[in-house]
Write a protein that holds these residues in place. Structure first.
Motif, PDB file in Angstrom:
ATOM      1  N   UNK A 182       0.870  -1.182   0.000  1.00 44.44           N
ATOM      2  CA  UNK A 182       0.000   0.000   0.000  1.00 44.44           C
ATOM      3  C   UNK A 182       0.905   1.230   0.000  1.00 44.44           C
ATOM      4  N   UNK A 184       0.462   4.456  -0.588  1.00 37.51           N
ATOM      5  CA  UNK A 184       0.045   5.662   0.119  1.00 37.51           C
ATOM      6  C   UNK A 184       0.199   5.490   1.637  1.00 37.51           C
ATOM      7  N   UNK A 185      -0.212   4.310   2.114  1.00 36.00           N
ATOM      8  CA  UNK A 185      -0.102   4.049   3.551  1.00 36.00           C
ATOM      9  C   UNK A 185       1.357   4.035   3.978  1.00 36.00           C
ATOM     10  N   UNK A 186       2.232   3.502   3.136  1.00 36.65           N
ATOM     11  CA  UNK A 186       3.653   3.496   3.468  1.00 36.65           C
ATOM     12  C   UNK A 186       4.154   4.928   3.639  1.00 36.65           C
ATOM     13  N   UNK A 187       3.712   5.822   2.745  1.00 38.57           N
ATOM     14  CA  UNK A 187       4.126   7.222   2.874  1.00 38.57           C
ATOM     15  C   UNK A 187       3.594   7.817   4.169  1.00 38.57           C
ATOM     16  N   UNK A 188       2.365   7.446   4.522  1.00 39.61           N
ATOM     17  CA  UNK A 188       1.771   7.978   5.744  1.00 39.61           C
ATOM     18  C   UNK A 188       2.508   7.514   6.994  1.00 39.61           C
ATOM     19  N   UNK A 189       3.215   6.397   6.890  1.00 37.19           N
ATOM     20  CA  UNK A 189       4.005   5.982   8.043  1.00 37.19           C
ATOM     21  C   UNK A 189       5.418   6.540   7.946  1.00 37.19           C
TER      22      UNK A 189
END
Lengths: 300, 265
Positions: A182, A184-189
């Motif tokens: 994922x 986008x989720x990786x960027x969010x973390x």
């Protein structure tokens, strides 16, 4: 039985190389959903770099192991730099474009690199020195396994195990797996996805370079076209194993190598590529997700 | 108290549709605030603007930094905003299902650690020390959030309530100063919701964390939030304390329709 064993070893050797190159395809696909058609060319460029460096070193009077190490390291670094640059030039500007655009860009890059090497070198086959080391140990086992087969199989296994450990246990490996699942989720973390993409290209290219070096030494000659051939076979291996899946690429490479080896050995060597592409067509029809398809994969 | 977040006149257009229309919102340091409103009011859009997933059409999103000038978040990269100290969870759970619970939290440490490609390949002592610190910190967070029994399970195999908590754990691992929770109680049973409430109170108290909460469970919102912002059709229609919101005619109308005169909550 002896003939069978020879074919089996030949298939493993071939398959290890396919697997090394297929890993680059599958890692990039896992993260970008892009087939990097220029990947085979990286392998070819690594072989040429090694040839040039080895020739220079030999002229300087160096021999043996030091030539192998120096030529190898330089070729791997050079290929990694190529992979990095290709991504920055041909794919990064198209990150937001439709999926077809980077694919076409990849094919363009592949044609460009082939022709560039053809012009810069020649279109003829050039002899490639056997850089693989000789030793008493290798002589002692040469009755049942050829020295270069042995080195190729062992080296590829070590490299693939190292890659698996890198993905499993390091921070970078975790970030790569997370990005593949994922983005986008990786960027969010907090993962910098652009950096992860660059690293994926660097690692994939280095693996292809190792494959290029081993096989060029084994076969003993190279030209600008070897990358296209090996690339398309490795791509087949990646699809066969389930594109996006790391174990799939390894398994697909070995299966394809063995199939080609036994096919040419027992049926006819004229049909070498026919076996590979028949497998590709069959897998696309019967099991498009590949052997280790989507549902059961560890993807990157 | 000092502000941590100040949103001024935020507008987000999708073609002709104004998903957010001149929204103003602020959160004080260490405060739990809530954002409520009917479905489609623009609440998640606001979170997406805040975390860099969308670039807002106009307006300002200012994040106050201790001892520094406020930082304008508009148009920054998603991971840059994360490293500035904003973390979020999602309405529909977005865990890395194929990774273990521990790995999911360890990923959250990414923004707060340094080692790169060479560290990964050569594993010098500094990398190993850092890796150990990541594991220790992640364990501590899992303990704190009562997920310790699950550390080595794959995230996708967790029970629902635990998955929700794991999302919060992963967000906490990034060391946020502002935590955005998108319907954290969605799909939870009353027991799980009570536990969640306790957890959020604990978080805010122990870490002076500022929290902005999107939630439809009014009981939870009224219990937790000191300040409530109400959106409807992309516009702010009310703000105030739970008591003020409870009796606000515009809010009651937005939730229950024209005729209603009932109270919400």
């Amino acid at each position: 039985m002896n003939y069978f064993w020879d074919l089996f070893l030949g298939g493993l050797t071939r398959g290890s190389i396919y697997a090394l190159i297929a890993l680059g395809y599958t890692m990039v696909y896992g993260i970008l959903q892009l087939i990097n058609f220029a990947h085979g060319e990286i392998y070819m460029i690594a072989a040429f770099t090694a040839l040039i460096v080895a020739s220079i070193l030999t002229m300087q009077g160096l021999t043996g192991f030091s030539v192998l190490i120096l030529a190898g390291v330089i070729a791997i670094l050079y290929a990694a730099a190529y992979g990095f640059t290709v991504e920055k030039i041909a794919y990064k500007p198209l990150r937001q474009a439709s999926r077809l655009s980077p694919l076409i860009s990849a094919i363009g890059m592949s044609i460009f690199l082939q022709n560039y090497v053809m012009l810069a070198q020649t279109s003829d086959f050039l002899p490639f020195p056997n850089l693989l080391p000789q030793s008493e140990f290798l002589d002692s086992i040469s009755a049942w396994i050829g020295p270069s087969d042995f080195i190729i199989i062992v080296t590829s296994s070590v490299v693939m195990i190292a890659l698996s450990l890198l993905l499993k246990f390091t921070k970078m490996g975790r970030a790569m797996r997370a990005t593949a699942q994922d983005r986008e989720m990786a960027m969010l973390t907090g993962v910098s996805v652009n950096r992860i993409i660059s690293r994926t290209f660097i690692i994939g290219s280095a693996l292809a370079a190792i494959g290029g070096l081993l096989i060029a030494s084994h076969v003993g000659r190279i030209n600008f076209y070897i990358g296209f051939n090996a690339g398309i076979k490795a791509f087949t291996a990646a699809v066969l194993g389930g594109i996006g899946s790391i174990p799939g690429a390894m398994l697909g490479g070995l299966v394809l190598g063995l199939a080609e080896s036994f096919g040419t050995g027992y049926i006819s060597s004229d049909y070498e590529s026919v076996f590979a592409f028949t497998i590709l067509i069959l897998i696309l029809i019967l099991k498009p997700d590949g052997i280790l398809g989507r549902s059961s994969q560890q993807k990157v | 108290m000092d502000l941590i977040l100040d949103i001024k006149n935020l507008t987000m257009n999708f073609g002709g549709l104004k998903a957010l229309d001149g929204v103003n919102l602020h959160i004080r340091q260490g405060e739990i605030a809530a954002l409520i409103g009917p479905n489609g009011a623009g609440k998640t859009t606001l979170f997406n603007c805040l975390t860099g997933i969308y670039a807002p059409s106009s307006g300002d999103i200012l994040l106050y930094q201790p001892g520094a000038k406020p930082k304008r978040l508009n148009g920054l990269k998603i991971n840059t905003i994360t490293s500035l100290g904003v973390a979020r969870t999602f309405q529909n759970i977005r865990l890395f299902g194929g990774m273990t619970v521990l790995e999911n939290v360890m990923i959250g440490r990414h923004a707060r650690s340094k080692s790169g490609i060479l560290g990964a390949i050569f594993r010098p002592p500094a990398t190993r020390v850092e890796e150990k610190a990541i594991v220790d910190k992640s364990y501590a967070i899992l303990e704190y959030i009562d997920l310790a029994p699950y550390v080595n399970e794959l995230a996708k195999n967790l029970p629902y309530g635990a998955q929700r908590r794991l999302e919060i754990a992963r967000a906490l691992a990034t060391e946020p100063r502002l935590l955005l929770l998108d319907e954290p109680a969605a799909g939870m049973n009353p027991q799980e919701t009570r536990e969640l409430e306790g957890l959020l109170v604990r978080l805010q108290a122990d870490h002076e964390l500022s929290i902005l909460l999107i939630e439809h469970d009014m009981k939870l919102v009224m219990n937790l939030a000191r300040n409530i912002f109400v959106l409807d059709y992309g516009e702010e229609i009310a703000r105030g304390t739970p008591l003020e919101i409870r009796h606000n005619p515009a809010v009651i109308k937005a939730y229950l329709g024209e005729e209603a005169d009932a109270e919400i909550g």
